[in-house]
Design a protein around this motif. Structure first.
Motif, short mmCIF file in Angstrom:
data_model
loop_
_atom_site.label_atom_id
_atom_site.label_comp_id
_atom_site.label_asym_id
_atom_site.label_seq_id
_atom_site.Cartn_x
_atom_site.Cartn_y
_atom_site.Cartn_z
N CYS A 248 69.98 38.45 20.38
CA CYS A 248 70.76 39.25 21.30
C CYS A 248 70.42 38.88 22.74
O CYS A 248 69.46 38.16 23.01
CB CYS A 248 70.50 40.74 21.07
SG CYS A 248 68.87 41.31 21.58
N SER A 249 71.23 39.43 23.64
CA SER A 249 71.01 39.25 25.06
C SER A 249 70.44 40.53 25.65
O SER A 249 70.73 41.63 25.18
CB SER A 249 72.34 38.94 25.75
OG SER A 249 72.21 39.04 27.15
N TRP A 250 69.61 40.43 26.69
CA TRP A 250 69.12 41.60 27.39
C TRP A 250 70.26 42.36 28.05
O TRP A 250 70.14 43.55 28.33
CB TRP A 250 68.13 41.20 28.48
CG TRP A 250 66.83 40.66 27.99
CD1 TRP A 250 66.42 39.37 28.06
CD2 TRP A 250 65.76 41.40 27.39
NE1 TRP A 250 65.15 39.25 27.52
CE2 TRP A 250 64.72 40.48 27.12
CE3 TRP A 250 65.57 42.75 27.07
CZ2 TRP A 250 63.52 40.86 26.53
CZ3 TRP A 250 64.36 43.13 26.47
CH2 TRP A 250 63.36 42.20 26.21
N ARG A 251 71.39 41.68 28.29
CA ARG A 251 72.50 42.30 29.00
C ARG A 251 73.44 43.05 28.07
O ARG A 251 74.43 43.62 28.52
CB ARG A 251 73.29 41.23 29.74
CG ARG A 251 72.47 40.40 30.71
CD ARG A 251 73.33 39.33 31.35
NE ARG A 251 72.51 38.35 32.05
CZ ARG A 251 73.00 37.28 32.65
NH1 ARG A 251 74.30 37.06 32.65
NH2 ARG A 251 72.20 36.42 33.25
N GLY A 252 73.16 43.05 26.77
CA GLY A 252 74.07 43.68 25.82
C GLY A 252 75.06 42.66 25.29
O GLY A 252 74.82 41.47 25.30
N GLY A 253 76.21 43.12 24.83
CA GLY A 253 77.16 42.23 24.21
C GLY A 253 76.92 42.14 22.72
O GLY A 253 76.04 42.79 22.18
N SER A 254 77.72 41.35 22.05
CA SER A 254 77.66 41.27 20.60
C SER A 254 76.47 40.45 20.14
O SER A 254 76.36 39.27 20.47
CB SER A 254 78.95 40.66 20.05
OG SER A 254 80.06 41.47 20.36
N PRO A 255 75.58 41.02 19.35
CA PRO A 255 74.46 40.26 18.79
C PRO A 255 74.95 39.28 17.72
O PRO A 255 76.09 39.35 17.26
CB PRO A 255 73.55 41.32 18.19
CG PRO A 255 74.04 42.63 18.71
CD PRO A 255 75.49 42.43 18.97
N ASP A 256 74.06 38.43 17.31
CA ASP A 256 74.34 37.49 16.22
C ASP A 256 73.44 37.86 15.04
O ASP A 256 72.26 38.18 15.23
CB ASP A 256 74.03 36.06 16.69
CG ASP A 256 74.46 35.01 15.69
OD1 ASP A 256 73.84 33.92 15.68
OD2 ASP A 256 75.39 35.26 14.92
N TYR A 257 73.99 37.83 13.84
CA TYR A 257 73.24 38.18 12.65
C TYR A 257 73.43 37.14 11.56
O TYR A 257 74.53 36.60 11.38
CB TYR A 257 73.70 39.53 12.08
CG TYR A 257 73.41 40.72 12.96
CD1 TYR A 257 74.40 41.28 13.76
CD2 TYR A 257 72.14 41.30 12.96
CE1 TYR A 257 74.13 42.37 14.56
CE2 TYR A 257 71.87 42.40 13.76
CZ TYR A 257 72.87 42.93 14.56
OH TYR A 257 72.60 44.02 15.35
N ALA A 258 72.38 36.91 10.82
CA ALA A 258 72.52 36.11 9.61
C ALA A 258 73.33 36.92 8.59
O ALA A 258 73.27 38.15 8.57
CB ALA A 258 71.14 35.78 9.04
N ASP A 259 74.09 36.22 7.77
CA ASP A 259 74.92 36.90 6.78
C ASP A 259 74.09 37.77 5.85
O ASP A 259 74.54 38.82 5.40
CB ASP A 259 75.71 35.88 5.96
CG ASP A 259 76.82 35.22 6.76
OD1 ASP A 259 77.32 34.18 6.32
OD2 ASP A 259 77.18 35.76 7.83
#
Length: 122
Positions: A50-61
């Motif tokens: 993720c980013s410190w600024r927020g936004g959509s995180p990324d996840y492993a399936d």
């Protein structure tokens, strides 16, 4: 950048655990944060970033819909909330910092914390 993960332990299948990672150093805010895990005898694998600024995180399936990553830049904290845990989630969990997003390869990460062991019993 210094990173310190904690919060590991033993939990029953179906249970929950939250892993905090403390980030420090003058430049930590300029990095994206990630979580990886390494099970016994297996390679280290990407979990989430993720980013410190927020936004959509990324996840492993494998963890999407069960794990949630969040961050609090003012406190320098990144969290991995793990719900509906399965025995296959058993691993040493690491937090890490990278200049890239999304980034799923371990080689993309510049800084690593020490791991914290999560054991999920069946």
């Amino acid at each position: 950048v210094q990173l310190q993960a904690s919060g590991g332990g033993v939990v029953q299948a179906g249970g929950s655990l939250r892993l905090p990672c403390a980030a420090s150093g003058r430049t930590f805010g300029g990095y994206f944060m990630g979580w990886f895990r390494q099970a016994p005898g297996k390679e280290r694998e990407f979990v989430s970033s993720c980013s410190w600024r927020g936004g959509s995180p990324d996840y492993a399936d494998s963890v999407k819909g069960r794990f949630t990553i969040s961050s609090d830049k003012s406190r320098g904290m990144v969290y991995l909330q793990m719900n509906s845990l399965k025995p296959e989630d058993t691993a040493v969990y690491y937090c890490a910092a990278t200049r890239m997003f999304p980034a799923r390869r371990t080689q993309a990460y510049d800084y690593w914390g020490q791991g914290t062991l999560v054991t999920v019993s069946s």
